[in-house]
Design an enzyme around this catalytic site. Sequence first.
Site, short mmCIF file in Angstrom:
data_model
loop_
_atom_site.label_atom_id
_atom_site.label_comp_id
_atom_site.label_asym_id
_atom_site.label_seq_id
_atom_site.Cartn_x
_atom_site.Cartn_y
_atom_site.Cartn_z
N ALA A 134 -100.34 18.74 25.82
CA ALA A 134 -99.46 19.90 25.91
C ALA A 134 -99.55 20.46 27.32
CB ALA A 134 -99.85 20.97 24.89
N ALA A 136 -97.91 23.76 29.91
CA ALA A 136 -97.13 24.98 30.04
C ALA A 136 -97.15 25.41 31.50
CB ALA A 136 -97.67 26.07 29.13
N SER A 137 -96.55 26.55 31.78
CA SER A 137 -96.41 26.98 33.17
C SER A 137 -97.74 27.35 33.82
CB SER A 137 -95.45 28.16 33.26
OG SER A 137 -95.87 29.22 32.43
N GLN A 140 -102.52 23.25 31.20
CA GLN A 140 -102.28 22.18 30.26
C GLN A 140 -103.53 21.92 29.45
OE1 GLN A 140 -100.98 19.29 33.12
NE2 GLN A 140 -102.98 18.25 33.21
N VAL A 141 -103.37 21.19 28.34
CA VAL A 141 -104.44 21.03 27.36
C VAL A 141 -104.79 19.55 27.20
CG1 VAL A 141 -105.20 21.53 25.02
CG2 VAL A 141 -103.62 23.09 26.17
N LYS A 155 -108.49 23.54 27.95
CA LYS A 155 -107.31 24.13 28.60
C LYS A 155 -107.64 24.33 30.08
CE LYS A 155 -104.14 28.06 27.95
NZ LYS A 155 -103.91 29.27 27.10
N ASP A 290 -98.10 36.79 20.47
CA ASP A 290 -97.26 35.64 20.81
C ASP A 290 -97.18 34.71 19.60
OD1 ASP A 290 -95.69 33.96 22.32
OD2 ASP A 290 -97.39 32.90 23.22
#
Length: 557
Positions: A134, A136-137, A140-141, A155, A290
């Site tokens: 995964a 994201a901005s 990442q994971v 992460k 979220d």
Amino acid sequence: MWPLVRQARHLGRYREIAQVLVHHGFGYLVDQLGLSGLLSLPRRVILRAPAPPPLGSAARLREALIELGPTFVKLGQALSTRPDLLPADVVAELSKLQDTVPPFPGDQAVALIEATFNRPLDQLFIAFDRQPFAAASLGQVHAAVLPDGTQVVVKVQRPDIASRIQTDLAILADLATLAQERLAFAAQYNLSEIVWEFSAMLRAELDYVREGRNAERFRQMFCTNPHIYIPRVYWEYTDSRILTTERIVGVKLNDMAGLRAAGVDMSRLARASLDITLEEIFTHGFFHSDPHPGNFFVLDGDVLGVVDFGQVGTLDHATMQGLLWLMGALVNHDSQGLLRSLERLEVIPRRAANLALRRDLERFVEGFVDRPLGLISARETFDSLTTLLRRHRLTIPGPLATLLKTIVMMEGLGMQLDPNLNVFAAARPYIQRALREQMNPTALGAQALAGGRELGELAFDLPIQISQTLQHLNDGELRIQTRELELRRLAAALIGAANRLALALVVAAFIVGVAALVIAMRALDWYGVLPWTLLFIGIGGVITGGIMLTLALLRRE
């Protein structure tokens, strides 16, 4: 002074932002903000830039934010939850922004991990997947396995993302200042405050240690709840830019086909997920802000696994009380109660409600008459309220907007599982329990003590303030600028303050008199009908005057 002067070292980024805005058809905005000089182009060239892409202005804004990078994508996502600020078409477009970007090379993630913990990767993990699952901005994971065989997720923050975001946030703060000076709508909605709140949220999200502490707090909150599982944080493998947590594997909450294949009871799962959110809000005052489907997994036994605690919200006592009053006013169809709750929540300035606003609030409340809780939608209620507030140029404070967004998102997620789910009906027992807790003798005593302390401070400060005001008036230094309506309000406020001051002085005189009488009775051994009668009269005066003073202070009109 033009605030960009303070950011001279970021002129390259300013120029890039201005160029992107011009390219997407916002040259007029660049000109109004005074950014024309950054492009080294004449003003007429900016205003006659090539035609923007054949999209509506809302879609062009979304494309511009994507091109400007992670900070602006995050800003757009935050603004997509603020229908009290933006028109519906803009909110709808910004809601399409996705926090997904291509991953950065796994070797860079490994280098950061090894540099942070000063150990080679094979001494930290017996297995580490260099390909992230995964991205994201912000980071990442990666999947990994600890030396004891525990499966974890690591992460890792993007290289240099923190410095890039700090630069963008400094620029946004300056642009907000410029906008408030030059654009009417920005001053009206206090754009600087909105940017400040967004900056605080994003800086907190960059701190993975803080995120780990949030996860630990949620884990402690729900340690006895069998319907939710929070992954464990491994602190020896965690840093401000690296977060290592227990890996959980399950079906995403919005994967309907997967949930059906697993034989999950959709209705029970929907209610459990909603109950968890309501408990966070009304019991703990600390909630996951979220709640999108990617952060929720259904584990074996229909247990809800929750991840990603970078964005959380908190409720202080005043906000909680205002929220409870607001919901009570809606249920009881009380427009005056709704007005008072919105004042308490700082949505409406105190005593600033005009006739048109009061009339609109009455119409809003009438929409709940004769409607059972099962037919009231949180999204519908929130949308109607924000439309009303936008009409009167009122905004919702950031923390409250975050809370309402969370409730609406959770309702939408739950209704995908069970279309008959209703937030108001499910929230009733939590609201009732929260009200009982706020109305118990201990809580009321604490509130009374705090109110008495504030009243005492006011009593000590008031003579000094009056003396200073009179001195300024005597010296000719006091100037009052006001309109007729404001003058009337000021006169009414001064008369009310004078009456309350006089009443406070009477109560104080009774208190002094009672104290002196008690001292005299004990010192002089003076007992009999007269002293006892005077004592009872004095105590009665204190009690009566105290009640009258309290009512005067609480009176709204």
